[in-house]
Design a protein around this motif. Structure first.
Motif, PDB file in Angstrom:
ATOM      1  N   PHE A 157     -19.018 -16.399  13.045  1.00  0.00           N
ATOM      2  CA  PHE A 157     -20.396 -16.828  13.288  1.00  0.00           C
ATOM      3  C   PHE A 157     -20.357 -18.076  14.164  1.00  0.00           C
ATOM      4  CE2 PHE A 157     -19.075 -19.185   9.544  1.00  0.00           C
ATOM      5  CZ  PHE A 157     -19.577 -20.463   9.753  1.00  0.00           C
ATOM      6  N   SER A 158     -21.508 -18.445  14.689  1.00  0.00           N
ATOM      7  CA  SER A 158     -21.617 -19.677  15.467  1.00  0.00           C
ATOM      8  C   SER A 158     -22.805 -20.479  14.947  1.00  0.00           C
ATOM      9  CB  SER A 158     -21.785 -19.376  16.960  1.00  0.00           C
ATOM     10  OG  SER A 158     -22.991 -18.676  17.196  1.00  0.00           O
ATOM     11  N   LEU A 159     -22.805 -21.766  15.254  1.00  0.00           N
ATOM     12  CA  LEU A 159     -23.874 -22.662  14.808  1.00  0.00           C
ATOM     13  C   LEU A 159     -24.287 -23.543  15.969  1.00  0.00           C
ATOM     14  CD1 LEU A 159     -25.630 -23.898  12.554  1.00  0.00           C
ATOM     15  CD2 LEU A 159     -23.686 -25.387  11.987  1.00  0.00           C
ATOM     16  N   GLU A 160     -25.585 -23.553  16.249  1.00  0.00           N
ATOM     17  CA  GLU A 160     -26.108 -24.377  17.330  1.00  0.00           C
ATOM     18  C   GLU A 160     -26.272 -25.826  16.867  1.00  0.00           C
ATOM     19  OE1 GLU A 160     -26.906 -23.218  20.555  1.00  0.00           O
ATOM     20  OE2 GLU A 160     -25.795 -21.482  19.787  1.00  0.00           O
ATOM     21  N   GLU A 161     -26.044 -26.754  17.778  1.00  0.00           N
ATOM     22  CA  GLU A 161     -26.211 -28.167  17.446  1.00  0.00           C
ATOM     23  C   GLU A 161     -27.662 -28.446  17.050  1.00  0.00           C
ATOM     24  OE1 GLU A 161     -24.888 -32.543  19.149  1.00  0.00           O
ATOM     25  OE2 GLU A 161     -24.841 -30.797  20.492  1.00  0.00           O
ATOM     26  N   GLY A 162     -27.840 -29.192  15.954  1.00  0.00           N
ATOM     27  CA  GLY A 162     -29.170 -29.519  15.473  1.00  0.00           C
ATOM     28  C   GLY A 162     -29.786 -28.481  14.560  1.00  0.00           C
ATOM     29  N   ASN A 163     -29.064 -27.393  14.311  1.00  0.00           N
ATOM     30  CA  ASN A 163     -29.566 -26.329  13.444  1.00  0.00           C
ATOM     31  C   ASN A 163     -28.984 -26.418  12.043  1.00  0.00           C
ATOM     32  OD1 ASN A 163     -31.058 -25.348  15.544  1.00  0.00           O
ATOM     33  ND2 ASN A 163     -30.090 -23.350  15.628  1.00  0.00           N
ATOM     34  N   ALA A 164     -29.687 -25.803  11.096  1.00  0.00           N
ATOM     35  CA  ALA A 164     -29.206 -25.694   9.721  1.00  0.00           C
ATOM     36  C   ALA A 164     -28.914 -24.226   9.424  1.00  0.00           C
ATOM     37  CB  ALA A 164     -30.249 -26.231   8.743  1.00  0.00           C
ATOM     38  N   LEU A 165     -27.717 -23.962   8.924  1.00  0.00           N
ATOM     39  CA  LEU A 165     -27.292 -22.622   8.541  1.00  0.00           C
ATOM     40  C   LEU A 165     -27.183 -22.570   7.025  1.00  0.00           C
ATOM     41  CD1 LEU A 165     -25.915 -19.803   8.904  1.00  0.00           C
ATOM     42  CD2 LEU A 165     -23.749 -21.051   9.141  1.00  0.00           C
ATOM     43  N   ALA A 166     -27.854 -21.621   6.390  1.00  0.00           N
ATOM     44  CA  ALA A 166     -27.745 -21.423   4.949  1.00  0.00           C
ATOM     45  C   ALA A 166     -26.889 -20.193   4.684  1.00  0.00           C
ATOM     46  CB  ALA A 166     -29.121 -21.252   4.320  1.00  0.00           C
ATOM     47  N   ILE A 167     -25.983 -20.313   3.718  1.00  0.00           N
ATOM     48  CA  ILE A 167     -25.124 -19.196   3.326  1.00  0.00           C
ATOM     49  C   ILE A 167     -25.450 -18.848   1.880  1.00  0.00           C
ATOM     50  CG2 ILE A 167     -22.768 -18.354   3.082  1.00  0.00           C
ATOM     51  CD1 ILE A 167     -21.882 -20.413   5.115  1.00  0.00           C
ATOM     52  N   ILE A 168     -25.820 -17.592   1.645  1.00  0.00           N
ATOM     53  CA  ILE A 168     -26.175 -17.134   0.309  1.00  0.00           C
ATOM     54  C   ILE A 168     -25.244 -15.990  -0.092  1.00  0.00           C
ATOM     55  CG2 ILE A 168     -28.577 -17.836   0.587  1.00  0.00           C
ATOM     56  CD1 ILE A 168     -29.277 -14.861   1.029  1.00  0.00           C
ATOM     57  N   GLY A 169     -25.221 -15.709  -1.384  1.00  0.00           N
ATOM     58  CA  GLY A 169     -24.390 -14.627  -1.887  1.00  0.00           C
ATOM     59  C   GLY A 169     -24.009 -14.878  -3.327  1.00  0.00           C
ATOM     60  N   SER A 170     -23.518 -13.862  -3.987  1.00  0.00           N
ATOM     61  CA  SER A 170     -23.128 -13.975  -5.394  1.00  0.00           C
ATOM     62  C   SER A 170     -21.886 -14.842  -5.546  1.00  0.00           C
ATOM     63  CB  SER A 170     -22.848 -12.582  -5.972  1.00  0.00           C
ATOM     64  OG  SER A 170     -23.975 -11.745  -5.855  1.00  0.00           O
ATOM     65  N   SER A 171     -21.638 -15.311  -6.756  1.00  0.00           N
ATOM     66  CA  SER A 171     -20.399 -16.026  -7.050  1.00  0.00           C
ATOM     67  C   SER A 171     -19.215 -15.122  -6.737  1.00  0.00           C
ATOM     68  CB  SER A 171     -20.363 -16.429  -8.526  1.00  0.00           C
ATOM     69  OG  SER A 171     -21.404 -17.322  -8.832  1.00  0.00           O
ATOM     70  N   GLY A 172     -18.205 -15.686  -6.091  1.00  0.00           N
ATOM     71  CA  GLY A 172     -17.027 -14.913  -5.731  1.00  0.00           C
ATOM     72  C   GLY A 172     -17.136 -14.200  -4.404  1.00  0.00           C
ATOM     73  N   SER A 173     -18.222 -14.439  -3.664  1.00  0.00           N
ATOM     74  CA  SER A 173     -18.402 -13.746  -2.383  1.00  0.00           C
ATOM     75  C   SER A 173     -17.624 -14.393  -1.240  1.00  0.00           C
ATOM     76  CB  SER A 173     -19.888 -13.680  -2.027  1.00  0.00           C
ATOM     77  OG  SER A 173     -20.440 -14.980  -1.908  1.00  0.00           O
ATOM     78  N   GLY A 174     -17.082 -15.610  -1.480  1.00  0.00           N
ATOM     79  CA  GLY A 174     -16.286 -16.277  -0.449  1.00  0.00           C
ATOM     80  C   GLY A 174     -16.960 -17.478   0.187  1.00  0.00           C
ATOM     81  N   LYS A 175     -18.143 -17.838  -0.274  1.00  0.00           N
ATOM     82  CA  LYS A 175     -18.908 -18.921   0.350  1.00  0.00           C
ATOM     83  C   LYS A 175     -18.168 -20.259   0.291  1.00  0.00           C
ATOM     84  CE  LYS A 175     -22.436 -18.632  -2.392  1.00  0.00           C
ATOM     85  NZ  LYS A 175     -21.805 -17.756  -3.410  1.00  0.00           N
TER      86      LYS A 175
END
Length: 263
Positions: A24-42
């Motif tokens: 994945f990529s992230l733009e400067e000044g942006n907020a990225l949220a990562i969701i998923g169940s426990s154990g998903s690798g977050k």
């Protein structure tokens, strides 16, 4: 402009594949949220980005500078490891404050230690430390804790401790601020004060990666959202699209379970 490029990250613990070809990529000044169940690798993904874990494959690039490439030698991983970590500020689930230090001392400690490597440190120690302390006070004021700077962790609520931890992560001016379930150790009544701080940082265009179980917060604050399951990115895109109109069945099942558990 992408400030972060993550390509084909793999991570294994023994025979268990925890991260599988994550990109994945992230733009400067942006907020990225990562969701998923426990154990998903977050959390493992965040630890790889912060160089607390060594990925088994892929690459990590910040500001067009490759910080990790699995094809490089082992020596390249160890080289300048501390400097690589400075690109990322980390806020953990637990507050991890030093109990023997005040809030201000916790915020300024790392910056003071790094300052000792400056060639002009001995000559200007007093001025340098005064500048660092002023910066720490400004960060605590930003967190709404100007009246708590001389308090020790045991004298602070959980929400206040987490806000000190956020100030500490910001002190070294990282390129990307990372949160690993920042409200999971808090009582419900204290969660809102921490989320308010993170929302304020998003409004200020702070580049952030937020692992969270707060779906409404993720939808409202993030510029991009990623849903992970079993070590892979299942779906990513606009938060309202992913949460309100998911395309993948696994995403729909996760969100349905989340809704039932939080009724």
């Amino acid at each position: 402009m992408a400030i972060l490029e993550v390509k084909n990250i793999e991570k294994h613990f023994g025979s268990v594949s925890v991260l599988k070809d994550v990109s994945f990529s992230l733009e400067e000044g942006n907020a990225l949220a990562i969701i998923g169940s426990s154990g998903s690798g977050k959390t493992t993904l965040l630890r790889c980005l912060n160089f607390l874990e060594k990925p088994d494959g892929g690459s990590i690039t910040v500001k067009d500078k490759t910080l990790f490439d699995a094809s490089a030698s082992v020596d390249d991983w160890e080289k300048n490891l501390r400097k690589k970590r400075l690109h990322f500020g980390m806020v953990f689930q637990s507050f991890n404050l030093f109990p023997q230090y005040t809030a201000l001392e916790n915020v300024t400690l790392a910056e003071k230690l790094l300052a000792q490597e400056r060639p002009d440190f001995k000559q200007h120690k007093k001025e340098i430390f005064a500048e660092i302390e002023q910066h720490g006070k400004e960060l605590l004021d930003q967190m709404g804790l100007s009246q708590r700077q001389n308090h020790y962790p045991h004298q602070l609520s959980g929400g206040q401790q987490q806000r000190v931890a956020i100030a500490r992560a910001l002190a070294l001016k990282p390129d990307i601020l990372c949160f690993d379930e920042p409200t999971s150790a808090l009582d419900p009544e204290l969660t809102g004060e921490v989320l308010k701080v993170i929302r304020g940082l998003a409004d200020q265009k702070t580049t952030m990666i937020i692992v969270t179980h707060e779906m409404a917060f993720a939808r409202d604050v993030a510029d991009q959202i990623i849903f992970m399951d079993n070590g892979v990115i299942v779906e990513q895109g606009d938060p309202h699209e992913v949460i309100d109109h998911p395309k993948e069945e696994r995403t729909r099942q996760f969100l349905a379970r989340y809704s039932q558990e939080n009724l």
